[in-house]
Every structure is written in C-alpha cells, then in structure tokens.
Design a protein around this motif. Structure first.
Motif, PDB file in Angstrom:
ATOM      1  N   CYS A 164       5.109 -12.875   8.879  1.00  0.00           N
ATOM      2  CA  CYS A 164       5.532 -13.136   7.502  1.00  0.00           C
ATOM      3  C   CYS A 164       6.730 -12.252   7.153  1.00  0.00           C
ATOM      4  N   ASP A 167       7.138 -10.171   4.761  1.00  0.00           N
ATOM      5  CA  ASP A 167       6.757  -8.801   4.404  1.00  0.00           C
ATOM      6  C   ASP A 167       6.606  -7.941   5.659  1.00  0.00           C
ATOM      7  N   VAL A 202       2.832  -4.770  -2.814  1.00  0.00           N
ATOM      8  CA  VAL A 202       3.575  -6.018  -2.661  1.00  0.00           C
ATOM      9  C   VAL A 202       2.912  -7.022  -3.592  1.00  0.00           C
ATOM     10  N   THR A 222       3.099 -12.509  -2.838  1.00  0.00           N
ATOM     11  CA  THR A 222       2.480 -12.818  -1.551  1.00  0.00           C
ATOM     12  C   THR A 222       2.107 -14.290  -1.506  1.00  0.00           C
ATOM     13  N   LYS A 223       1.947 -14.818  -0.320  1.00  0.00           N
ATOM     14  CA  LYS A 223       1.551 -16.224  -0.172  1.00  0.00           C
ATOM     15  C   LYS A 223       0.147 -16.480  -0.689  1.00  0.00           C
ATOM     16  N   SER A 224      -0.727 -15.471  -0.626  1.00  0.00           N
ATOM     17  CA  SER A 224      -2.108 -15.641  -1.092  1.00  0.00           C
ATOM     18  C   SER A 224      -2.207 -15.591  -2.610  1.00  0.00           C
ATOM     19  N   LYS A 273      -1.015  -6.845  -2.263  1.00  0.00           N
ATOM     20  CA  LYS A 273      -1.511  -6.069  -1.131  1.00  0.00           C
ATOM     21  C   LYS A 273      -0.870  -4.688  -1.194  1.00  0.00           C
ATOM     22  N   THR A 299      -2.512  -1.715   5.591  1.00  0.00           N
ATOM     23  CA  THR A 299      -2.332  -2.577   4.435  1.00  0.00           C
ATOM     24  C   THR A 299      -3.716  -2.965   3.925  1.00  0.00           C
ATOM     25  N   PRO A 308      -5.256  -5.755   1.679  1.00  0.00           N
ATOM     26  CA  PRO A 308      -5.059  -6.987   0.921  1.00  0.00           C
ATOM     27  C   PRO A 308      -6.067  -7.062  -0.226  1.00  0.00           C
TER      28      PRO A 308
END
Length: 136
Positions: free
Chosen positions: A30, A32, A66, A69-71, A75, A89, A91
């Motif tokens: 990704c 990031d 961050v 994020t895609k989710s 995170k 990290t 999440p």
C-alpha cells in the motif's frame, strides 16, 4: 514451548520482542507502507498486541496516526524518533488488539518470518510493470 524473537531499531534505542509465532507474515504494497519504508513495500508479521513487548528506555518511541486509510479506520505507526525505523503499526480497526510488527528489526532468525502472502499487490504491479523480475 513459546518462541521469543528480539530485535532493535537501527540505532538500538528501541528493543522489540515478539512472543510466539505470528498469525501471518506478509508484504504490504500500500502507499502508506511504500512511503513509510522508502521502498516498494514493507515486510510485516501480525501478532496479538499482548504478544509484543516494546522497550524504550530513552523515550525515543514516537507515533504518527495515519487517518486516510483504505479501511476507513486510523492506524498508529510507531517509530524511533532517533533513527526513523518503523517498529510497529496498530490498526485501530482492531482497537489496538492487533500489532503489525517489522521482523526486519530482528538480528537473527529473520528467515523464519518469510512472507507467504502479499496485499495491495496492484500497487506493486504498477511499480514493476514491464519488469522481468520475479516479485512476490
């Protein structure tokens, strides 16, 4: 018997231990991970947060959240403020109960964490388009 693996950040200010074996080992491509590592992606092992011990005697551990994020969940990226090495990290999709650790911090037994999956491979494909290399 539970295995325990130890490592440090680049400058040695932060020590990390992973207890037991990871849930999974993977490479993440990704944006990031690409930007955070300065490379094509990052090699990551997933653990329960309770199985990860971070020792920061000199208070060098920093955190960057961050938010895009895609989710859709933030995170927390934890890293050494001295040398910049990413340590782990968290999440927030998992409420801090899952830690994504960097086995690249290990000084020994690195090969036992070989990745068996890649995520966000479309980003890797875009980068390596036309390459004859055998990327994961």
């Amino acid at each position: 018997m539970t295995a325990s693996h130890q490592g440090t950040c680049l400058c040695g200010s932060i020590e990390v231990s992973f207890n037991g074996e990871p849930k999974r080992n993977f490479i993440c491509y990704c944006s990031d991970c690409r930007k955070g590592s300065g490379h094509l992606g990052q090699f990551i092992s997933e653990y329960n947060s309770s199985d990860v011990i971070v020792t920061d005697k000199d208070s060098k551990l920093k955190e960057y959240v961050v938010t895009k994020t895609k989710s859709g969940f933030p995170k927390k990226k934890q890293f050494c403020g001295e040398c910049g090495s990413t340590v782990l990290t968290l999440p927030m999709k998992h409420n801090g109960e899952v830690a994504m650790v960097r086995p690249s911090l290990l000084d020994t037994k690195f090969a036992s964490f070989a990745p068996n999956k890649a995520i966000f491979g479309d980003a890797r494909t875009e980068y390596t388009k036309g390459s004859e290399s055998e990327f994961y």
